[in-house]
Design a protein around this motif. Structure first.
Motif, PDB file in Angstrom:
ATOM      1  N   MET A  66       0.835  -1.197   0.000  1.00 57.73           N
ATOM      2  CA  MET A  66       0.000   0.000   0.000  1.00 57.73           C
ATOM      3  C   MET A  66       0.870   1.248   0.000  1.00 57.73           C
ATOM      4  O   MET A  66       0.630   2.192  -0.766  1.00 57.73           O
ATOM      5  N   ASP A  67       1.884   1.249   0.862  1.00 58.68           N
ATOM      6  CA  ASP A  67       2.784   2.402   0.946  1.00 58.68           C
ATOM      7  C   ASP A  67       3.468   2.662  -0.388  1.00 58.68           C
ATOM      8  O   ASP A  67       3.654   3.818  -0.791  1.00 58.68           O
ATOM      9  N   ARG A  68       3.862   1.580  -1.080  1.00 53.39           N
ATOM     10  CA  ARG A  68       4.559   1.712  -2.356  1.00 53.39           C
ATOM     11  C   ARG A  68       3.697   2.464  -3.372  1.00 53.39           C
ATOM     12  O   ARG A  68       4.179   3.365  -4.070  1.00 53.39           O
ATOM     13  N   ILE A  69       2.432   2.092  -3.448  1.00 55.97           N
ATOM     14  CA  ILE A  69       1.549   2.711  -4.435  1.00 55.97           C
ATOM     15  C   ILE A  69       1.204   4.143  -4.044  1.00 55.97           C
ATOM     16  O   ILE A  69       1.223   5.058  -4.882  1.00 55.97           O
ATOM     17  N   ILE A  70       0.896   4.354  -2.771  1.00 60.37           N
ATOM     18  CA  ILE A  70       0.556   5.712  -2.326  1.00 60.37           C
ATOM     19  C   ILE A  70       1.735   6.650  -2.521  1.00 60.37           C
ATOM     20  O   ILE A  70       1.574   7.796  -2.971  1.00 60.37           O
ATOM     21  N   THR A  71       2.928   6.169  -2.219  1.00 62.66           N
ATOM     22  CA  THR A  71       4.132   6.988  -2.422  1.00 62.66           C
ATOM     23  C   THR A  71       4.304   7.343  -3.888  1.00 62.66           C
ATOM     24  O   THR A  71       4.625   8.491  -4.235  1.00 62.66           O
ATOM     25  N   TRP A  72       4.079   6.370  -4.773  1.00 67.64           N
ATOM     26  CA  TRP A  72       4.205   6.639  -6.205  1.00 67.64           C
ATOM     27  C   TRP A  72       3.181   7.683  -6.653  1.00 67.64           C
ATOM     28  O   TRP A  72       3.526   8.615  -7.394  1.00 67.64           O
ATOM     29  N   LEU A  73       1.931   7.527  -6.216  1.00 71.18           N
ATOM     30  CA  LEU A  73       0.900   8.493  -6.592  1.00 71.18           C
ATOM     31  C   LEU A  73       1.273   9.898  -6.135  1.00 71.18           C
ATOM     32  O   LEU A  73       1.088  10.876  -6.879  1.00 71.18           O
ATOM     33  N   GLU A  74       1.796  10.011  -4.933  1.00 69.31           N
ATOM     34  CA  GLU A  74       2.155  11.322  -4.400  1.00 69.31           C
ATOM     35  C   GLU A  74       3.377  11.890  -5.108  1.00 69.31           C
ATOM     36  O   GLU A  74       3.448  13.101  -5.365  1.00 69.31           O
ATOM     37  N   MET A  75       4.327  11.043  -5.474  1.00 70.96           N
ATOM     38  CA  MET A  75       5.512  11.513  -6.193  1.00 70.96           C
ATOM     39  C   MET A  75       5.152  12.010  -7.590  1.00 70.96           C
ATOM     40  O   MET A  75       5.804  12.919  -8.126  1.00 70.96           O
ATOM     41  N   GLN A  76       4.104  11.431  -8.168  1.00 74.53           N
ATOM     42  CA  GLN A  76       3.651  11.871  -9.495  1.00 74.53           C
ATOM     43  C   GLN A  76       2.752  13.105  -9.413  1.00 74.53           C
ATOM     44  O   GLN A  76       2.301  13.613 -10.431  1.00 74.53           O
ATOM     45  N   LYS A  77       2.516  13.538  -8.175  1.00 70.09           N
ATOM     46  CA  LYS A  77       1.635  14.693  -7.929  1.00 70.09           C
ATOM     47  C   LYS A  77       0.251  14.480  -8.555  1.00 70.09           C
ATOM     48  O   LYS A  77      -0.339  15.378  -9.161  1.00 70.09           O
ATOM     49  N   ILE A  78      -0.251  13.248  -8.402  1.00 72.47           N
ATOM     50  CA  ILE A  78      -1.591  12.913  -8.884  1.00 72.47           C
ATOM     51  C   ILE A  78      -2.618  13.717  -8.097  1.00 72.47           C
ATOM     52  O   ILE A  78      -2.556  13.803  -6.874  1.00 72.47           O
ATOM     53  N   SER A  79      -3.572  14.285  -8.788  1.00 66.74           N
ATOM     54  CA  SER A  79      -4.615  15.072  -8.137  1.00 66.74           C
ATOM     55  C   SER A  79      -5.372  14.222  -7.123  1.00 66.74           C
ATOM     56  O   SER A  79      -5.681  13.053  -7.376  1.00 66.74           O
ATOM     57  N   LYS A  80      -5.677  14.804  -5.980  1.00 62.45           N
ATOM     58  CA  LYS A  80      -6.347  14.063  -4.912  1.00 62.45           C
ATOM     59  C   LYS A  80      -7.796  13.712  -5.262  1.00 62.45           C
ATOM     60  O   LYS A  80      -8.399  12.854  -4.618  1.00 62.45           O
ATOM     61  N   PHE A  94      -6.918  -0.803   1.787  1.00 62.38           N
ATOM     62  CA  PHE A  94      -6.102   0.026   0.903  1.00 62.38           C
ATOM     63  C   PHE A  94      -6.822   1.327   0.555  1.00 62.38           C
ATOM     64  O   PHE A  94      -6.220   2.416   0.583  1.00 62.38           O
ATOM     65  N   LEU A  95      -8.108   1.246   0.244  1.00 63.77           N
ATOM     66  CA  LEU A  95      -8.866   2.463  -0.059  1.00 63.77           C
ATOM     67  C   LEU A  95      -8.953   3.377   1.155  1.00 63.77           C
ATOM     68  O   LEU A  95      -8.910   4.611   1.029  1.00 63.77           O
ATOM     69  N   ILE A  96      -9.082   2.791   2.329  1.00 64.28           N
ATOM     70  CA  ILE A  96      -9.128   3.590   3.555  1.00 64.28           C
ATOM     71  C   ILE A  96      -7.819   4.361   3.731  1.00 64.28           C
ATOM     72  O   ILE A  96      -7.816   5.551   4.077  1.00 64.28           O
ATOM     73  N   GLU A  97      -6.697   3.709   3.444  1.00 60.87           N
ATOM     74  CA  GLU A  97      -5.404   4.384   3.541  1.00 60.87           C
ATOM     75  C   GLU A  97      -5.280   5.485   2.492  1.00 60.87           C
ATOM     76  O   GLU A  97      -4.710   6.553   2.752  1.00 60.87           O
ATOM     77  N   LEU A  98      -5.806   5.242   1.302  1.00 59.07           N
ATOM     78  CA  LEU A  98      -5.809   6.281   0.274  1.00 59.07           C
ATOM     79  C   LEU A  98      -6.630   7.485   0.728  1.00 59.07           C
ATOM     80  O   LEU A  98      -6.238   8.645   0.536  1.00 59.07           O
ATOM     81  N   ALA A  99      -7.794   7.208   1.332  1.00 62.05           N
ATOM     82  CA  ALA A  99      -8.643   8.295   1.830  1.00 62.05           C
ATOM     83  C   ALA A  99      -7.932   9.087   2.918  1.00 62.05           C
ATOM     84  O   ALA A  99      -7.991  10.327   2.953  1.00 62.05           O
ATOM     85  N   LYS A 100      -7.233   8.389   3.812  1.00 63.10           N
ATOM     86  CA  LYS A 100      -6.494   9.070   4.875  1.00 63.10           C
ATOM     87  C   LYS A 100      -5.343   9.903   4.311  1.00 63.10           C
ATOM     88  O   LYS A 100      -4.883  10.849   4.960  1.00 63.10           O
ATOM     89  N   SER A 101      -4.887   9.533   3.103  1.00 64.10           N
ATOM     90  CA  SER A 101      -3.821  10.290   2.452  1.00 64.10           C
ATOM     91  C   SER A 101      -4.369  11.465   1.647  1.00 64.10           C
ATOM     92  O   SER A 101      -3.605  12.168   0.993  1.00 64.10           O
ATOM     93  N   GLY A 102      -5.697  11.626   1.666  1.00 58.36           N
ATOM     94  CA  GLY A 102      -6.299  12.796   1.043  1.00 58.36           C
ATOM     95  C   GLY A 102      -7.045  12.557  -0.246  1.00 58.36           C
ATOM     96  O   GLY A 102      -7.670  13.480  -0.789  1.00 58.36           O
ATOM     97  N   PHE A 103      -7.042  11.327  -0.761  1.00 60.59           N
ATOM     98  CA  PHE A 103      -7.763  11.049  -2.001  1.00 60.59           C
ATOM     99  C   PHE A 103      -9.265  10.971  -1.717  1.00 60.59           C
ATOM    100  O   PHE A 103      -9.692  10.415  -0.697  1.00 60.59           O
ATOM    101  N   THR A 104     -10.052  11.536  -2.614  1.00 63.32           N
ATOM    102  CA  THR A 104     -11.473  11.753  -2.308  1.00 63.32           C
ATOM    103  C   THR A 104     -12.454  11.033  -3.226  1.00 63.32           C
ATOM    104  O   THR A 104     -13.629  10.938  -2.902  1.00 63.32           O
ATOM    105  N   ASN A 105     -11.997  10.539  -4.381  1.00 66.71           N
ATOM    106  CA  ASN A 105     -12.912   9.947  -5.367  1.00 66.71           C
ATOM    107  C   ASN A 105     -12.546   8.480  -5.555  1.00 66.71           C
ATOM    108  O   ASN A 105     -11.964   8.092  -6.562  1.00 66.71           O
ATOM    109  N   LEU A 106     -12.896   7.672  -4.550  1.00 67.80           N
ATOM    110  CA  LEU A 106     -12.416   6.297  -4.472  1.00 67.80           C
ATOM    111  C   LEU A 106     -13.554   5.288  -4.576  1.00 67.80           C
ATOM    112  O   LEU A 106     -14.541   5.366  -3.842  1.00 67.80           O
ATOM    113  N   THR A 107     -13.392   4.339  -5.487  1.00 66.14           N
ATOM    114  CA  THR A 107     -14.375   3.270  -5.671  1.00 66.14           C
ATOM    115  C   THR A 107     -13.687   1.923  -5.512  1.00 66.14           C
ATOM    116  O   THR A 107     -12.589   1.712  -6.036  1.00 66.14           O
ATOM    117  N   GLY A 108     -14.333   1.027  -4.785  1.00 67.02           N
ATOM    118  CA  GLY A 108     -13.828  -0.330  -4.640  1.00 67.02           C
ATOM    119  C   GLY A 108     -14.896  -1.331  -5.020  1.00 67.02           C
ATOM    120  O   GLY A 108     -16.058  -1.181  -4.628  1.00 67.02           O
TER     121      GLY A 108
END
Length: 237
Positions: A66-80, A94-108
């Motif tokens: 999870m950390d690997r993917i979230i770190t990559w998304l943040e390094m690419q400056k992907i819009s939240k 994993f989606l919960i961790e993404l939400a805690k990292s600030g991502f807002t449009n998440l579907t599982g």
């Protein structure tokens, strides 16, 4: 370097042994891990365990995945607010961790209704109420599963590949579904313990281009050193 072991359900070691003894193709032996019934029962146990003790269950490939993917998304400056789909979301951690990292449009999505029930229960406990969690079979997507900017898979393609019922056909359906739900230019991040980089690039050669291989843990097996899991980033053409 010591063998660090494999994630639960990974058959890469078994495949390596088989290929060293024969000229077999890239198919795996059918496994219960490739059946919906197996996962329904597994999530029934995890759901009961969550209600009994609060244990969220297994995090596929571990927290580092999870950390690997979230770190990559943040390094690419992907819009939240990017539209992101988690394919085979399982317990939804994993989606919960993404939400805690600030991502807002998440579907599982998951084809196990018990998995989705578990994910909703965990999200409620964590007070993450913005997730869109639904029961769906990715091999037969419906119109609401369309036009995502990013799709993420941690183990679902592996499980499909282990199906005892026409796995090659299901892999083809998976690729077609991915192409239909991902926007042109959208990103697909896949983590696999059963397929090598070269095999994944071959599987997704039609309609996708590989952009990057993410660093993953190493293992030693049969005198050779390799990756215990493969993590790749593709772009939809």
């Amino acid at each position: 370097m010591e063998d660090i072991g494999y994630p639960h359900g990974c058959e890469r070691q078994e495949k390596a042994v088989a290929q060293s003894q024969s000229s077999s193709n890239d198919e795996f032996q059918p496994s219960k891990l490739g059946t919906k019934e197996y996962w329904d029962h597994a999530y029934e146990r995890e759901l009961q365990s969550f209600y009994d003790s609060g244990d969220v269950g297994e995090i596929w490939f571990g927290e580092e995945s999870m950390d690997r993917i979230i770190t990559w998304l943040e390094m690419q400056k992907i819009s939240k607010d990017v539209a992101l789909l988690d394919i085979g979301t399982g317990n939804g951690v994993f989606l919960i961790e993404l939400a805690k990292s600030g991502f807002t449009n998440l579907t599982g999505i998951d084809n196990s209704s018990t998995a989705v029930e578990l994910a909703k229960a965990i999200a409620e406990k964590e007070e993450v109420m913005s997730l869109k969690l639904q029961v769906a079979d990715f091999l037969h997507p419906f119109p609401k599963l369309s036009q995502y900017d990013i799709c993420i898979d941690k183990g679902t393609f592996d499980a499909i590949s282990l199906s005892p019922d026409h796995p090659a056909e299901k892999r083809s359906l998976y690729q077609q579904s991915l192409h239909s739900v991902l926007k042109e230019g959208g990103m697909f991040l896949i983590t696999s313990c059963n397929w090598t980089k070269e095999e994944l690039v071959n599987h997704f050669s039609e309609g996708f281009e590989m952009l990057q291989e993410l660093p993953t843990p190493k293992f030693q097996f049969g005198g050779k050193i390799g990756n215990s899991v493969t993590a790749l980033v593709f772009r939809r053409k």
